[in-house]
Design a protein around this motif. Sequence first.
Motif, PDB file in Angstrom:
ATOM      1  N   UNK A 211       0.832  -1.202   0.000  1.00  0.00           N
ATOM      2  CA  UNK A 211       0.000   0.000   0.000  1.00  0.00           C
ATOM      3  C   UNK A 211       0.866   1.252   0.000  1.00  0.00           C
ATOM      4  N   UNK A 212       1.939   1.235   0.785  1.00  0.00           N
ATOM      5  CA  UNK A 212       2.849   2.380   0.840  1.00  0.00           C
ATOM      6  C   UNK A 212       3.495   2.622  -0.512  1.00  0.00           C
ATOM      7  N   UNK A 213       3.875   1.520  -1.203  1.00  0.00           N
ATOM      8  CA  UNK A 213       4.489   1.639  -2.522  1.00  0.00           C
ATOM      9  C   UNK A 213       3.529   2.242  -3.524  1.00  0.00           C
ATOM     10  N   UNK A 214       2.289   1.781  -3.521  1.00  0.00           N
ATOM     11  CA  UNK A 214       1.296   2.298  -4.466  1.00  0.00           C
ATOM     12  C   UNK A 214       1.028   3.776  -4.227  1.00  0.00           C
ATOM     13  N   UNK A 215       0.950   4.174  -2.953  1.00  0.00           N
ATOM     14  CA  UNK A 215       0.687   5.576  -2.642  1.00  0.00           C
ATOM     15  C   UNK A 215       1.848   6.474  -3.033  1.00  0.00           C
ATOM     16  N   UNK A 216       3.037   5.885  -3.093  1.00  0.00           N
ATOM     17  CA  UNK A 216       4.217   6.682  -3.430  1.00  0.00           C
ATOM     18  C   UNK A 216       4.397   6.864  -4.927  1.00  0.00           C
ATOM     19  N   UNK A 217       3.683   6.060  -5.732  1.00  0.00           N
ATOM     20  CA  UNK A 217       3.832   6.162  -7.183  1.00  0.00           C
ATOM     21  C   UNK A 217       3.131   7.397  -7.708  1.00  0.00           C
ATOM     22  N   UNK A 218       3.664   7.998  -8.783  1.00  0.00           N
ATOM     23  CA  UNK A 218       2.961   9.116  -9.412  1.00  0.00           C
ATOM     24  C   UNK A 218       1.616   8.658  -9.959  1.00  0.00           C
ATOM     25  N   UNK A 219       0.663   9.557 -10.053  1.00  0.00           N
ATOM     26  CA  UNK A 219      -0.675   9.214 -10.508  1.00  0.00           C
ATOM     27  C   UNK A 219      -0.657   8.618 -11.902  1.00  0.00           C
ATOM     28  N   UNK A 220       0.212   9.168 -12.794  1.00  0.00           N
ATOM     29  CA  UNK A 220       0.246   8.647 -14.162  1.00  0.00           C
ATOM     30  C   UNK A 220       0.753   7.218 -14.219  1.00  0.00           C
ATOM     31  N   UNK A 221       1.596   6.800 -13.257  1.00  0.00           N
ATOM     32  CA  UNK A 221       2.085   5.428 -13.244  1.00  0.00           C
ATOM     33  C   UNK A 221       0.975   4.469 -12.891  1.00  0.00           C
ATOM     34  N   UNK A 222       0.081   4.880 -11.957  1.00  0.00           N
ATOM     35  CA  UNK A 222      -1.034   4.020 -11.586  1.00  0.00           C
ATOM     36  C   UNK A 222      -2.028   3.867 -12.729  1.00  0.00           C
ATOM     37  N   UNK A 223      -2.092   4.866 -13.595  1.00  0.00           N
ATOM     38  CA  UNK A 223      -3.052   4.838 -14.698  1.00  0.00           C
ATOM     39  C   UNK A 223      -2.392   4.448 -16.018  1.00  0.00           C
ATOM     40  N   UNK A 224      -1.229   3.759 -15.943  1.00  0.00           N
ATOM     41  CA  UNK A 224      -0.468   3.459 -17.150  1.00  0.00           C
ATOM     42  C   UNK A 224      -1.090   2.357 -17.977  1.00  0.00           C
ATOM     43  N   UNK A 225      -2.004   1.581 -17.397  1.00  0.00           N
ATOM     44  CA  UNK A 225      -2.653   0.515 -18.149  1.00  0.00           C
ATOM     45  C   UNK A 225      -4.156   0.747 -18.173  1.00  0.00           C
ATOM     46  N   UNK A 226      -4.792   0.101 -19.127  1.00  0.00           N
ATOM     47  CA  UNK A 226      -6.245   0.138 -19.239  1.00  0.00           C
ATOM     48  C   UNK A 226      -6.710  -1.289 -19.513  1.00  0.00           C
ATOM     49  N   UNK A 227      -7.976  -1.560 -19.332  1.00  0.00           N
ATOM     50  CA  UNK A 227      -8.505  -2.891 -19.622  1.00  0.00           C
ATOM     51  C   UNK A 227      -9.919  -2.766 -20.163  1.00  0.00           C
ATOM     52  N   UNK A 228     -10.290  -3.731 -20.969  1.00  0.00           N
ATOM     53  CA  UNK A 228     -11.635  -3.804 -21.521  1.00  0.00           C
ATOM     54  C   UNK A 228     -12.042  -5.273 -21.568  1.00  0.00           C
ATOM     55  N   UNK A 229     -13.321  -5.558 -21.370  1.00  0.00           N
ATOM     56  CA  UNK A 229     -13.813  -6.926 -21.295  1.00  0.00           C
ATOM     57  C   UNK A 229     -14.564  -7.263 -22.575  1.00  0.00           C
ATOM     58  N   UNK A 230     -14.173  -8.366 -23.209  1.00  0.00           N
ATOM     59  CA  UNK A 230     -14.680  -8.714 -24.538  1.00  0.00           C
ATOM     60  C   UNK A 230     -15.185 -10.159 -24.565  1.00  0.00           C
ATOM     61  N   UNK A 231     -16.342 -10.366 -25.189  1.00  0.00           N
ATOM     62  CA  UNK A 231     -16.891 -11.703 -25.390  1.00  0.00           C
ATOM     63  C   UNK A 231     -16.759 -12.110 -26.842  1.00  0.00           C
ATOM     64  N   UNK A 232     -16.086 -13.242 -27.089  1.00  0.00           N
ATOM     65  CA  UNK A 232     -15.814 -13.688 -28.458  1.00  0.00           C
ATOM     66  C   UNK A 232     -16.137 -15.163 -28.625  1.00  0.00           C
TER      67      UNK A 232
END
Length: 428
Positions: A10-31
């Motif tokens: 938790x301490x590590x996550x809070x210390x990261x810059x905001x842009x690092x936490x938002x560096x990935x995205x995800x989407x859910x797909x049915x195929x």
Amino acid sequence: MLPSRFLAVATLLLSLPLQALAATDSIVLGMGCFWGAEKRMSAIPGVLDVESGYAGGDAERAGYRDVLNLEKRIQRGRTDERNHAEVVKVTFDPEQVSLERVLIGFWENHDPTQGDRQGNDIGSNYRSAIYYNSDTQRDAALATRDAYQQALSEAGYGAITTEIAPLRNYNRAETYHQDYLKKNPNGYCGLGGTNVAYPGTVPGDGQQLASAQAPEQLEASDLNRERQLIVFEAEDCPFCKQFRAEVLDHWSSDIPVISTLNPRPPQGWELEKALFATPTMVLFEDGEEVSRYTGYKGDKERFWKWLGFQILTPAQQRIAFEQGTERAFTGSHLDEKRPGVFVDPITGAPLFRSDTKFESGTGWPSFFNPVEGALTYHEDRSHGMRRTEVRSASSGIHLGHVFDDGPPPTGKRYCINGNVLSFVPDSQ
């Protein structure tokens, strides 16, 4: 009080810059089935992780058995509850791959026009779906859908049926479903969608402008309309390669055969239903599908038996697959004396040369020597007798028996049912 390891994370996550936490995205797909979907979407550069799961249903919690059991109740009209779809959660790095590129991979790698099914997997749990988590994802889903619909319509496909809705009730699938095709390389190979490219791309590679054509659709004029076998393959299908090595590369059957990477038949020819796996061998007569054989795992004899039931007469089938016997002096080729070779009626593989044929007076074609490696031998204790049955090594069909009362130089008499022989005369 939280364990120290959780406090450290938790301490590590809070210390990261905001842009690092938002560096990935995800989407859910049915195929459809998530095994193949996971493999296909994982291959897109910039995709960091693909997880199989269930989403879009009414139940907050659901597993594989829950989804299957609910689908049975839905099909029987016993509930109006919305079922989950098999989905994949695609996590990607937007700096390496765009959301549009991920969605192009989604559109190209399945058939989004089939409603509550994908190939032979039928049910609302196999529906095509995009479950978004933001307005940006929704807008991209709708825009790419409209663009791909135009390409599909031009290729003769119907309307896209993909459900596009906010993500709800996502559940991670059981561990044995994760990376299934990596852990089980014998799993079936998907066809890779409709083979219709998203506008401006090559099928399966939405990052590049079209610099090559999709695999061409077969030309009907190049085929035998009366009877033609077509093998539908995929580029990354190991079983297609195995079928080619074990069967196609040695093809000598009278049935004309051709293979293709395009999942559509020639213009004017009709498939009975959509293809769902490769290799799929489809037998056409008069331009219409009469039978198909889906998948191949080294079961060569089973494939030839399938083909034999399509091309042999009932009388021939009784001999070939039920160890039957034609009546003496009624079979084919009893008086055939021309130079040539007698072959398996299904595979076309040589069995006996005509110069090893002799008059035995038994009423069946008789030979004193087979082509090397053409036969297999099996003990037969039927009818109160002890005999040696002979079968074709290429197809496994029953041919007859071998006895020790033949002429020199072998002293053998191969007593063969003439109706399960084909004769090919030597060229003059």
